[in-house]
Design a protein around this motif. Structure first.
Motif, PDB file in Angstrom:
ATOM      1  N   TRP A 110       0.820  -1.214   0.000  1.00 47.93           N
ATOM      2  CA  TRP A 110       0.000   0.000   0.000  1.00 47.93           C
ATOM      3  C   TRP A 110       0.853   1.263   0.000  1.00 47.93           C
ATOM      4  O   TRP A 110       0.424   2.290  -0.522  1.00 47.93           O
ATOM      5  CB  TRP A 110      -0.931  -0.014   1.208  1.00 47.93           C
ATOM      6  CG  TRP A 110      -1.937  -1.116   1.124  1.00 47.93           C
ATOM      7  CD1 TRP A 110      -3.175  -1.061   0.533  1.00 47.93           C
ATOM      8  CD2 TRP A 110      -1.789  -2.454   1.600  1.00 47.93           C
ATOM      9  NE1 TRP A 110      -3.804  -2.275   0.624  1.00 47.93           N
ATOM     10  CE2 TRP A 110      -2.990  -3.152   1.280  1.00 47.93           C
ATOM     11  CE3 TRP A 110      -0.766  -3.129   2.280  1.00 47.93           C
ATOM     12  CZ2 TRP A 110      -3.172  -4.499   1.601  1.00 47.93           C
ATOM     13  CZ3 TRP A 110      -0.964  -4.475   2.603  1.00 47.93           C
ATOM     14  CH2 TRP A 110      -2.155  -5.145   2.275  1.00 47.93           C
ATOM     15  N   ALA A 191      -9.634  -9.144  -2.308  1.00 47.27           N
ATOM     16  CA  ALA A 191      -9.768  -8.764  -3.716  1.00 47.27           C
ATOM     17  C   ALA A 191     -10.918  -7.784  -3.902  1.00 47.27           C
ATOM     18  O   ALA A 191     -10.808  -6.812  -4.667  1.00 47.27           O
ATOM     19  CB  ALA A 191      -9.988 -10.012  -4.568  1.00 47.27           C
ATOM     20  N   GLU A 192     -12.013  -8.015  -3.183  1.00 42.72           N
ATOM     21  CA  GLU A 192     -13.150  -7.100  -3.269  1.00 42.72           C
ATOM     22  C   GLU A 192     -12.827  -5.754  -2.633  1.00 42.72           C
ATOM     23  O   GLU A 192     -13.134  -4.692  -3.187  1.00 42.72           O
ATOM     24  CB  GLU A 192     -14.364  -7.725  -2.568  1.00 42.72           C
ATOM     25  CG  GLU A 192     -14.871  -8.999  -3.238  1.00 42.72           C
ATOM     26  CD  GLU A 192     -15.932  -9.701  -2.407  1.00 42.72           C
ATOM     27  OE1 GLU A 192     -16.226  -9.219  -1.283  1.00 42.72           O
ATOM     28  OE2 GLU A 192     -16.461 -10.726  -2.871  1.00 42.72           O
ATOM     29  N   TRP A 193     -12.206  -5.781  -1.453  1.00 45.12           N
ATOM     30  CA  TRP A 193     -11.887  -4.542  -0.749  1.00 45.12           C
ATOM     31  C   TRP A 193     -10.845  -3.716  -1.506  1.00 45.12           C
ATOM     32  O   TRP A 193     -10.796  -2.496  -1.367  1.00 45.12           O
ATOM     33  CB  TRP A 193     -11.381  -4.862   0.651  1.00 45.12           C
ATOM     34  CG  TRP A 193     -12.436  -5.439   1.546  1.00 45.12           C
ATOM     35  CD1 TRP A 193     -13.795  -5.300   1.420  1.00 45.12           C
ATOM     36  CD2 TRP A 193     -12.227  -6.256   2.702  1.00 45.12           C
ATOM     37  NE1 TRP A 193     -14.450  -5.982   2.433  1.00 45.12           N
ATOM     38  CE2 TRP A 193     -13.515  -6.569   3.234  1.00 45.12           C
ATOM     39  CE3 TRP A 193     -11.095  -6.752   3.344  1.00 45.12           C
ATOM     40  CZ2 TRP A 193     -13.678  -7.361   4.372  1.00 45.12           C
ATOM     41  CZ3 TRP A 193     -11.265  -7.534   4.480  1.00 45.12           C
ATOM     42  CH2 TRP A 193     -12.540  -7.842   4.985  1.00 45.12           C
ATOM     43  N   GLY A 194     -10.008  -4.408  -2.297  1.00 42.27           N
ATOM     44  CA  GLY A 194      -8.992  -3.688  -3.056  1.00 42.27           C
ATOM     45  C   GLY A 194      -9.569  -2.762  -4.104  1.00 42.27           C
ATOM     46  O   GLY A 194      -8.886  -1.846  -4.580  1.00 42.27           O
ATOM     47  N   GLN A 195     -10.830  -2.978  -4.467  1.00 44.70           N
ATOM     48  CA  GLN A 195     -11.498  -2.131  -5.453  1.00 44.70           C
ATOM     49  C   GLN A 195     -12.253  -0.987  -4.796  1.00 44.70           C
ATOM     50  O   GLN A 195     -12.923  -0.211  -5.480  1.00 44.70           O
ATOM     51  CB  GLN A 195     -12.471  -2.979  -6.272  1.00 44.70           C
ATOM     52  CG  GLN A 195     -11.864  -4.202  -6.922  1.00 44.70           C
ATOM     53  CD  GLN A 195     -10.729  -3.859  -7.858  1.00 44.70           C
ATOM     54  OE1 GLN A 195     -10.853  -2.922  -8.658  1.00 44.70           O
ATOM     55  NE2 GLN A 195      -9.633  -4.594  -7.777  1.00 44.70           N
ATOM     56  N   GLN A 196     -12.150  -0.905  -3.458  1.00 37.34           N
ATOM     57  CA  GLN A 196     -12.903   0.103  -2.717  1.00 37.34           C
ATOM     58  C   GLN A 196     -11.945   1.056  -1.988  1.00 37.34           C
ATOM     59  O   GLN A 196     -10.822   0.677  -1.669  1.00 37.34           O
ATOM     60  CB  GLN A 196     -13.828  -0.590  -1.709  1.00 37.34           C
ATOM     61  CG  GLN A 196     -14.804  -1.565  -2.347  1.00 37.34           C
ATOM     62  CD  GLN A 196     -15.563  -2.387  -1.323  1.00 37.34           C
ATOM     63  OE1 GLN A 196     -15.636  -2.028  -0.159  1.00 37.34           O
ATOM     64  NE2 GLN A 196     -16.109  -3.515  -1.743  1.00 37.34           N
TER      65      GLN A 196
END
Length: 347
Positions: A110, A191-196
Motif C-alpha cells: 500500500w 480482492a473485493e476490498w482492493g477495489q474500494q
C-alpha cells in the motif's frame, strides 16, 4: 557523529590494489539472508549519523552505518516515519543494511518498497571512487538510476556510505482488526476490498484468521472499521510479524518467503503458511526440499527465498537475467571484490 568515509575509501582502494575480496557488513542482523562471503571484513558502523534533515520537505540524508532504530527515533520526534516499515531482525540493524537487503514490512503493497523512497546515495565503487548518485529531490530521472538499483543488492555493487530518503507523516488514526475466516475467503474479501476506497495498510492471514490494519484520518478509519465489522484487537501482531517474533516463526523447520501474484489464490503448500501483503507474500514453514518449494512458487508465477541460511537462499535466475546482473556487477565492481558470491555464485 562520525564521517568515516575517507577510511572506508582507503580500505577499498587497498583491497583493489591487493586484489582482496571484501565482506561488507553493518550490524549483521540479516546475515542469514545470503550465501557466506569469504573476504576481509569492511564494517560500515563507524560511519554514522544524520547528515541533513528537513521535516518540512520530508527528506532525510543519513550515513549507512547509522543504527536503524536511531533513524526511526529522529523521525518519530517530528511525527514522521519510514513508510516502507523496514524490519530490523535484530537490535544492530543499520540503514545501509536496510537498503542493501531491500526488505519492507506489512505496509509495503500500500505504501511502497524501500527503493520507492530512495532519492539518492553515495557509493564507493570498484573503481576506487566515492561517487554520488541521485539527489535530494523527488524529480530526478535523468541517466541511470543507480541509487534504486542498490536496494536489494546485498553489498555486491559497492560500499553504500549515505542514502537520502523520502519520509512521510505518521497516520493520525490506526485501527487493528481481526476477522475469523479461512484463507480462501480472506483472499476473496481482500480482492473485493482492493477495489474500494478503504484505508487498509496491512493484511495478513495467520492460518486461522485475517488480520487487518487501517491507517489514515480519524473519520476514514472509523468509517472503515464500522463498515468491515471486524473485531478490534491490540496492535502487537504487526510488530511480531515484521520482526518475525510470532510463534509461527519459532518453528524449527526452514522458513521460506514466497513472492506471488495477488491472483495466485489459495495454494496447496506443504507445511504451515501465513499469507502476508494481502496474499502476495507467503511465509512458509516446511520440510519440503528447495526444489519442491521453488517449483511450487514458479508454478504460481512467483519465486521463493529461503530465510534459514541455506547454501543457495535466492531463487535461481534465468540465464538472460543473470547476464544483466553480471554486466551491472562488472560495471560497478570490475574486479569482483564486493561481497563476492553473496547472492549467487556467479556474482
Amino acid at each position: 557523529m562520525a564521517d568515516n568515509s575517507a577510511q572506508l575509501l582507503d580500505q577499498v582502494q587497498g583491497a583493489l590494489a591487493a586484489g582482496t575480496p571484501l565482506f561488507i557488513h553493518g550490524g549483521q542482523s540479516k546475515l542469514h539472508l545470503g550465501r557466506k562471503v569469504q573476504g576481509q571484513p569492511l564494517d560500515t558502523r563507524s560511519h554514522q549519523g544524520v547528515v541533513s534533515y528537513d521535516p518540512t520537505e520530508l527528506i532525510i540524508t543519513v550515513r549507512a552505518g547509522t543504527p536503524l532504530h536511531e533513524l526511526e527515533a529522529v523521525l518519530a520526534e517530528q511525527g514522521q516515519c519510514l513508510p516502507c516499515e523496514p524490519p530490523h531482525l535484530g537490535a544492530s540493524a543499520t540503514v545501509g543494511g536496510m537498503l542493501a537487503t531491500g526488505l519492507a514490512g506489512p505496509r509495503r503493497p500500500w505504501a511502497g518498497s524501500v527503493r520507492d523512497f530512495v532519492l539518492g546515495t553515495r557509493l564507493i565503487t570498484g573503481h576506487g571512487k566515492h561517487l554520488k548518485f541521485g539527489a535530494e529531490v523527488m524529480k530526478n530521472v535523468a541517466g541511470y538510476d543507480v541509487s534504486r538499483l542498490l536496494a536489494g543488492s546485498h553489498g555486491c555493487l559497492g560500499v553504500i556510505t549515505e542514502v537520502s530518503l523520502k519520509v512521510l507523516p505518521k497516520a493520525r488514526a490506526v485501527a487493528n482488526l481481526r476477522l475469523q475466516v479461512d484463507l480462501a475467503e480472506a483472499l476473496q474479501r481482500l480482492a473485493e476490498w482492493g477495489q474500494q476506497p478503504l484505508p487498509i495498510s496491512a493484511a495478513c492471514h495467520d492460518g486461522e484468521a485475517l488480520h487487518l490494519r487501517l491507517e489514515g484520518g480519524e473519520g476514514s478509519v472509523a468509517a472503515a472499521r464500522d463498515r468491515l465489522g471486524c473485531e478490534t484487537v491490540e496492535p502487537g501482531f504487526w510488530e511480531a510479524l515484521k520482526e518475525q517474533r510470532a510463534p509461527f516463526f519459532q518453528d524449527a523447520r526452514p522458513l521460506w518467503r514466497l513472492s506471488l501474484p495477488l491472483a495466485a489464490g489459495d495454494l496447496n503448500l506443504v507445511g504451515e503458511q501465513w499469507a502476508d501483503w494481502g496474499g502476495a507474500q507467503r511465509w512458509l514453514k516446511t520440510d519440503a526440499s528447495a526444489e519442491q518449494v521453488r517449483a511450487m512458487a514458479a508454478g504460481a508465477g512467483g519465486h521463493a527465498v529461503c530465510y534459514s541460511g541455506q547454501h543457495a537462499p535466492f531463487h535461481p535466475l534465468p540465464a538472460a537475467l543473470l547476464r544483466y546482473h553480471q554486466q551491472l556487477k562488472a560495471s560497478l565492481d570490475p574486479q569482483g571484490i564486493f561481497n563476492p558470491g553473496r547472492m549467487y555464485a556467479e556474482l
